[in-house]
Write a protein that holds these residues in place. Sequence first.
Motif, mmCIF file in Angstrom:
data_model
loop_
_atom_site.group_PDB
_atom_site.id
_atom_site.type_symbol
_atom_site.label_atom_id
_atom_site.label_comp_id
_atom_site.label_asym_id
_atom_site.label_seq_id
_atom_site.Cartn_x
_atom_site.Cartn_y
_atom_site.Cartn_z
ATOM 1 N N ILE A 149 0.824 -1.202 0.000
ATOM 2 C CA ILE A 149 0.000 0.000 0.000
ATOM 3 C C ILE A 149 0.864 1.260 0.000
ATOM 4 O O ILE A 149 0.544 2.252 -0.662
ATOM 5 C CB ILE A 149 -1.001 -0.018 1.178
ATOM 6 C CG1 ILE A 149 -1.973 1.147 1.046
ATOM 7 C CG2 ILE A 149 -0.331 0.051 2.508
ATOM 8 C CD1 ILE A 149 -3.329 0.723 0.635
ATOM 9 N N TYR A 252 -8.487 -0.006 -2.966
ATOM 10 C CA TYR A 252 -7.893 0.693 -1.833
ATOM 11 C C TYR A 252 -7.372 2.060 -2.247
ATOM 12 O O TYR A 252 -7.629 3.080 -1.611
ATOM 13 C CB TYR A 252 -6.744 -0.112 -1.239
ATOM 14 C CG TYR A 252 -7.185 -1.263 -0.371
ATOM 15 C CD1 TYR A 252 -6.322 -2.316 -0.113
ATOM 16 C CD2 TYR A 252 -8.436 -1.301 0.192
ATOM 17 C CE1 TYR A 252 -6.710 -3.373 0.681
ATOM 18 C CE2 TYR A 252 -8.842 -2.355 0.973
ATOM 19 C CZ TYR A 252 -7.972 -3.394 1.224
ATOM 20 O OH TYR A 252 -8.358 -4.440 2.000
ATOM 21 N N PHE A 255 -10.069 4.455 -3.152
ATOM 22 C CA PHE A 255 -10.766 4.849 -1.942
ATOM 23 C C PHE A 255 -10.017 5.972 -1.244
ATOM 24 O O PHE A 255 -10.600 6.890 -0.687
ATOM 25 C CB PHE A 255 -10.916 3.647 -1.023
ATOM 26 C CG PHE A 255 -11.484 3.970 0.309
ATOM 27 C CD1 PHE A 255 -10.678 4.081 1.425
ATOM 28 C CD2 PHE A 255 -12.840 4.184 0.450
ATOM 29 C CE1 PHE A 255 -11.212 4.381 2.658
ATOM 30 C CE2 PHE A 255 -13.380 4.488 1.685
ATOM 31 C CZ PHE A 255 -12.566 4.590 2.784
ATOM 32 N N LEU A 256 -8.700 5.897 -1.277
ATOM 33 C CA LEU A 256 -7.907 6.925 -0.622
ATOM 34 C C LEU A 256 -7.835 8.187 -1.456
ATOM 35 O O LEU A 256 -7.232 9.177 -1.044
ATOM 36 C CB LEU A 256 -6.485 6.406 -0.371
ATOM 37 C CG LEU A 256 -6.389 5.295 0.670
ATOM 38 C CD1 LEU A 256 -4.977 4.747 0.716
ATOM 39 C CD2 LEU A 256 -6.787 5.812 2.035
ATOM 40 N N ASN A 275 -17.638 7.571 3.872
ATOM 41 C CA ASN A 275 -17.611 7.786 5.316
ATOM 42 C C ASN A 275 -18.647 8.773 5.804
ATOM 43 O O ASN A 275 -19.328 8.567 6.785
ATOM 44 C CB ASN A 275 -16.269 8.419 5.699
ATOM 45 C CG ASN A 275 -15.371 7.418 6.283
ATOM 46 O OD1 ASN A 275 -15.147 6.424 5.674
ATOM 47 N ND2 ASN A 275 -14.899 7.663 7.478
ATOM 48 N N ILE C 166 -10.974 -4.192 3.033
ATOM 49 C CA ILE C 166 -11.036 -3.810 4.437
ATOM 50 C C ILE C 166 -11.997 -2.664 4.680
ATOM 51 O O ILE C 166 -12.633 -2.600 5.735
ATOM 52 C CB ILE C 166 -9.633 -3.496 4.991
ATOM 53 C CG1 ILE C 166 -9.663 -3.496 6.503
ATOM 54 C CG2 ILE C 166 -9.124 -2.160 4.471
ATOM 55 C CD1 ILE C 166 -8.314 -3.476 7.132
ATOM 56 N N PHE C 167 -12.151 -1.796 3.702
ATOM 57 C CA PHE C 167 -13.060 -0.689 3.978
ATOM 58 C C PHE C 167 -14.500 -1.177 4.036
ATOM 59 O O PHE C 167 -15.330 -0.597 4.721
ATOM 60 C CB PHE C 167 -12.903 0.454 2.986
ATOM 61 C CG PHE C 167 -12.815 0.025 1.562
ATOM 62 C CD1 PHE C 167 -11.597 0.053 0.911
ATOM 63 C CD2 PHE C 167 -13.929 -0.385 0.867
ATOM 64 C CE1 PHE C 167 -11.502 -0.333 -0.406
ATOM 65 C CE2 PHE C 167 -13.836 -0.774 -0.445
ATOM 66 C CZ PHE C 167 -12.616 -0.743 -1.092
ATOM 67 N N GLY C 282 0.280 0.272 9.715
ATOM 68 C CA GLY C 282 -1.051 0.580 10.234
ATOM 69 C C GLY C 282 -1.980 0.348 9.104
ATOM 70 O O GLY C 282 -1.632 0.644 7.978
ATOM 71 N N VAL C 284 -3.635 1.589 6.718
ATOM 72 C CA VAL C 284 -3.775 2.978 6.279
ATOM 73 C C VAL C 284 -5.240 3.316 6.063
ATOM 74 O O VAL C 284 -5.742 4.358 6.477
ATOM 75 C CB VAL C 284 -2.962 3.189 4.986
ATOM 76 C CG1 VAL C 284 -3.174 4.559 4.439
ATOM 77 C CG2 VAL C 284 -1.500 2.947 5.256
ATOM 78 N N VAL C 285 -5.896 2.422 5.431
ATOM 79 C CA VAL C 285 -7.305 2.650 5.132
ATOM 80 C C VAL C 285 -8.148 2.690 6.397
ATOM 81 O O VAL C 285 -8.997 3.549 6.570
ATOM 82 C CB VAL C 285 -7.817 1.539 4.198
ATOM 83 C CG1 VAL C 285 -9.309 1.630 4.025
ATOM 84 C CG2 VAL C 285 -7.111 1.626 2.872
ATOM 85 N N ARG C 288 -7.951 5.829 8.271
ATOM 86 C CA ARG C 288 -8.680 6.895 7.603
ATOM 87 C C ARG C 288 -10.153 6.820 7.952
ATOM 88 O O ARG C 288 -10.782 7.817 8.309
ATOM 89 C CB ARG C 288 -8.482 6.710 6.106
ATOM 90 C CG ARG C 288 -9.216 7.619 5.164
ATOM 91 C CD ARG C 288 -8.581 8.881 4.893
ATOM 92 N NE ARG C 288 -8.775 9.660 3.714
ATOM 93 C CZ ARG C 288 -9.477 9.457 2.646
ATOM 94 N NH1 ARG C 288 -10.155 8.362 2.501
ATOM 95 N NH2 ARG C 288 -9.522 10.313 1.666
ATOM 96 N N ILE C 289 -10.710 5.626 7.852
ATOM 97 C CA ILE C 289 -12.139 5.469 8.088
ATOM 98 C C ILE C 289 -12.517 5.789 9.526
ATOM 99 O O ILE C 289 -13.515 6.442 9.796
ATOM 100 C CB ILE C 289 -12.590 4.037 7.745
ATOM 101 C CG1 ILE C 289 -12.416 3.795 6.265
ATOM 102 C CG2 ILE C 289 -14.035 3.815 8.151
ATOM 103 C CD1 ILE C 289 -12.907 2.452 5.831
#
Lengths: 317, 328, 344
Positions: A149, A252, A255-256, A275, C166-167, C282, C284-285, C288-289
Motif C-alpha cells: 500500500i 484501496y 478509496f484513498l 464515510n 477492508i473498507f 497501520g 492505512v485505510v 482513515r475510516i
Amino acid sequence: MQTSSQPTPVMLLPADELETPPLSPGQLAWRRFRRHKMALFGAVVLILLFVYAFGGALIFPESYANYTDTSLRLSPPSAKHPFGTDTIGRDVLARTIYGGQISLIIGLLAVSIESLIGILVGALAGYYGGFLDSLLMRITEAMLNIPEIFLLIVMAKFFGGRIPEIHLLGRVFSGSVIVIVVIIGLTSWMYLARIVRAEFLSIKENEFVLAARATGTSNFEIIFRHILPNSIAPIIVSATLGVANAILAEAYISFLGLGVQPPTATWGNMLDGANNYLESAPWLWFFPGLLILLTVLSINFLGDGLRDAFDPHSRAV
Amino acid sequence: MTMLLQTIDLKTRFRIPEGTIYAVNGVSFHISEGETLAVVGESGCGKSVTMMSILRLLPTPPAEIVSGRALWGNRDLLRLSENEMEQLRGREIAMVFQDPMTSLNPVLTIGRQLTESLRVHLGMGKEDAAQRAVELLEQVGIPDAAHRLGDYPHQYSGGMRQRVMIAMALCCHPSLLIADEPTTALDVTIQAQIVELVKKLRDQLHMAVIWITHDLGVVAGLAQRVMVMYAGFVVEEALVDDLYEDPRHPYTLALLAALPRVDRRRDRRLKSIPGAPPNLLVEPRGCPFAPRCEFAIERCRFEIPPLQPVGGTHTAACWVDVTTGAPR
Amino acid sequence: MGRYIIKRLLQGIPLLFFISIILFVLMMNMGDPVATMGGRRVTRASDYERLRRQLGLDKPIYTQYLYWLIGNDWTKTDVDGDGIAETPGTRRGVLRGDFGVSLVTRKPVLQVIGERLPNTLILMLASEFVIIVGSLLVGVYSALRQYSVLDHIVTAFSFIGYSMPIFFIALLSMYVFGVLFKRWGLPYLPTVGMFDPQAGKTAAQVLWHMVLPVLSISIISFAAYSRYIRSTMLEVLGQDYIRTARAKGLPRREVVYVHALKNASLPIVTVVGLDLPLLLGGAVVTERIFAWPGMGRLFLDHVSRSDLPVVMGILMMIATAVVVFQILTDIVYAWLDPRIRYEK
C-alpha cells in the motif's frame, strides 16, 4: 513420460484390457477441478459479474450513468433506482456497471503487466543464475520489503496527473486508469518472479534441458519453449489470484483518493467519501463494496480450485 | 500355544473421489504366542492395510472397515472404543514401520520419544523412565546410550533410527510385534543386523512377531509360518519349509520362480510374472490372479476361490491343483 | 548460531541501503513541497528560491540523497543565492539519527512520527493478538474436525473474510455496531477517533474505541491464518511420525498438542513473524475510516503535501522493521527447529 514434477496417483495402476485407459495430466486436472464445486461456483459468479459489467452497458448507456439530477440526490433504493442515487443524483446501479468495467479491466491489465515482468525476471534469474540472479533477487527482495500500500501511494504520487485523458471507442477515460494499471503491475510482480525462479531452478536440472542444449537449441528457445511451458501451472494460479489482488489494490488506492480520478468511475472511487454518508446513505458504499467482495471471492474460489487441480499436494494459504 | 490374535474375514475399503478401493477383501489369519508369521506380497497387496485396520490406525473418513473381526483374546479389536485401543497399542501390540527417516518426530528428543510410552502405559516417573530408556537403547545396540537421550532423530543414521523404533516398540514388553517392512528402506548390510536384532529380542521376550515383507529371502531364517497375499486376498498359507518346497498357489509358484538363485543356469533369463496387478478400484470378481495365471480355467474368472486345506496346515486359494494341473 | 545471526545482519544492511535509494528516487518526483507549504503562499520568486535553497531542494538528486544520509553539517550551503556557499548545514543525516525536519510543520521528523507511533502500535498489537489466538483456536479445531459441518462453515467464512476489502468490513461494522445498534437502543460502539474528547483519553475510552478498528483489521488476517494453520496442521497430521505416535498408544491429546502442534508451529511462526512489521504501516485505510490518529494517516497527510523527510522517515522505519523482523523470524525458526539448531 511426464516431465512435470507431479507424482502419479496411486490408484492408476497399469491397466489391463478390462479397465479404462490412464488419463493425461490435463484430463486429470480437469476432473479434479470439476469436483471442486466451489471453484465452479466461483467461475460462474465471475462470468455473471462480467456480464453485469459489460452486458449492463447495453441496457444503461454511459450518459445515463453520468446523468446528474441533483433534485434526486441521495435517494434510497427504489424501483426507478434500484441501488439508489449518489451525492449528485447519479444512478448508483448504472455507475456500478460502468465502474465495474473499469475495475475489471484494470485487474486484467495489471495482471498482464505484472506477469510479464515477473516471468521475465524470474526466468532470467533462475536460468542464468550467478550475478544476474543475485542482482535481480536483490531488487525483488528490496521491493518486497516495502508494504504494497505504501508503494502504491508513493507511486501514485510519482506518476500522478501526468497522463492525459484517453479517448477510446467513443468514450473518455481518465489517464489515471493507465497510471493505476502500471503501478499495480510494478508493485506486484515480485511474488510471481520468485515462483518462476524457483520453477526454473528445479526444472533446469532436468535431462530434457540438457538434451536440448546438447542439440544446440538457443537459450531463448530453451527458456520459452521448453522450461516455461512446464511451469505454466503456478503461473496460471498466481495470475488468477493476482487479478483479485489487483482489483483490491485499485479499490484501496481509489478509496484513498489517489487512484482513478473522476469522472471515470470504479468500484473503489465510488466509495471515496462514503464515510460521511455512513448513516444517511449506506447504499453508496454497500453496493460497490459488495460487488468487489463478490468478485474477489469468486476469483479466490477459482484460484483455489485451479491450485488444487494442478497440484493437490500444495499447501493453500 | 495360546492363540493371541485371530482375524476373521476382514474387509477394508477406501472411499475416494475416483471410487472405492477394495484394499482388503476377506483376510483371515491367526497368530499364537511366541510365533513368527511372515506376510509376503508385492506393494499394494494389502499387507500393511490389514495390520493398520486391526490396530485401527487408518483415518476413517476415507478408510472403512466394512466387515470382519479381529479377536485379541476374547475382545474384538474392531469394536473397541478409541480409548481402549489407545491402551492396547504400544502396550500389548506394538508396530514398527518401514521408513525410519520419517517415522520419528524431528522436533522431539529421542529420550522424550522413548519415555513417552513408559510414562503413559507403565506410569513410570521421569527418572525411572529415563533410566529404562538408556537400558533399552543399550539393548538395541546404540553405543554410548546414556548420553544420547538428548539427541534428536536427525543426528542418527537410518539404521540407528530403526533400532530406536524397535526399542520404542518393545519398551512395554508387548505380546505381539507387527513389523511392517522394517528393513526395506535400509542398506543391505544394516538389514541383516536389524533382522538379527529382532530375532534376539523376540527370543528374549518370548514375543509373537508378524513380519511383513515383499522379500521372500528374508522370510526363511525368521518365520515359522508364511502367508502370501495378493490384491487384498490371502492366497496361500503354510509352514515355511512347506511353502518353499511345495508351493500350491500359482502366484507363489511364480514368485519363487522369479527369485534369482545361485544355482540357476546363467544363460536363462530371469522369469518374471507377465501382466500387471489388478486395478483395486474394481470390485473383485473371480480370482484376482486369474488374468496372469497359467493354470487359469473358466471358473477362475467368476468365482473367488476360498482358502482350502491342501495337506496338514497348508492352505491355498485356488480352483486348480498346481501339482497336476487339473481342477480340484 | 551466532555466526548465522551476524551473517544475516550483515546481509540486511546493503538491502536497507538499496531500499532507501529506490524510495528516495521515487520521492523525488512527488511534487513541490514548497508550493504547498504552511498555507502561506510564497508569492515572491526570490523567497521561493531562497526557501528551496534552504531546504536543499535545488541540489541534484544524488547530493540530496547524500545529505539525507549523512547530513550536511560538514559542508556549507549557499542560501542567499550569490554563488558562494557560506551557511554551514545543520543536519547530521539519517545514519547519525537525524531524520531531518518536516517540510510542512518544521518539527523534527522523529518527533512527528513519535507522536503517532504509539497509537498505531496499540491498534496493531491488539489486532495481532486477536488474530493469532483466534486463528490458532479455529485452525487447529478445523483440522481436527475435518469434513465436519463446522469445518465447512469455517472454511466458507474464511474465504469470505479474506476476500473482503477492508473498507467494506470497516464500513459494515461501523454501520451495524455503530449506527444500527444505536437506533435499536442497544449499546453501541464508537466509530470515530481514539477517545471521546469530552471524556478524555482514558484507558477505558481508548479500549472502547479500539473495538471496531481492531475487528476490521483482524478479520482479514484471521481468515487467512485460520486456513493456513488448518492446512499446516492437516499436513503435519498426515506425517509418518504421527502414525508412529498413535501406534504407540499415546492419548490423542498428546499426539495433537505435543507431536503435531510443535511441528506445525514452525511454519506458523514464520508467517506470523513476517507479518508483524506490516502492522507498523497501520492499516492505512482503517485509520482513515475511523479517524484514528496513527501512522497510516500521518503518511497519507504528508505524502499529499510532498513532505519528503517525514515520508522517507516512515518508509525507512517500516522497511527496517520488515528486514529486522525477517532476520528475527529466521533466527527464531532456526532456534526452534532442532534440525537447524544442532547441525551435525
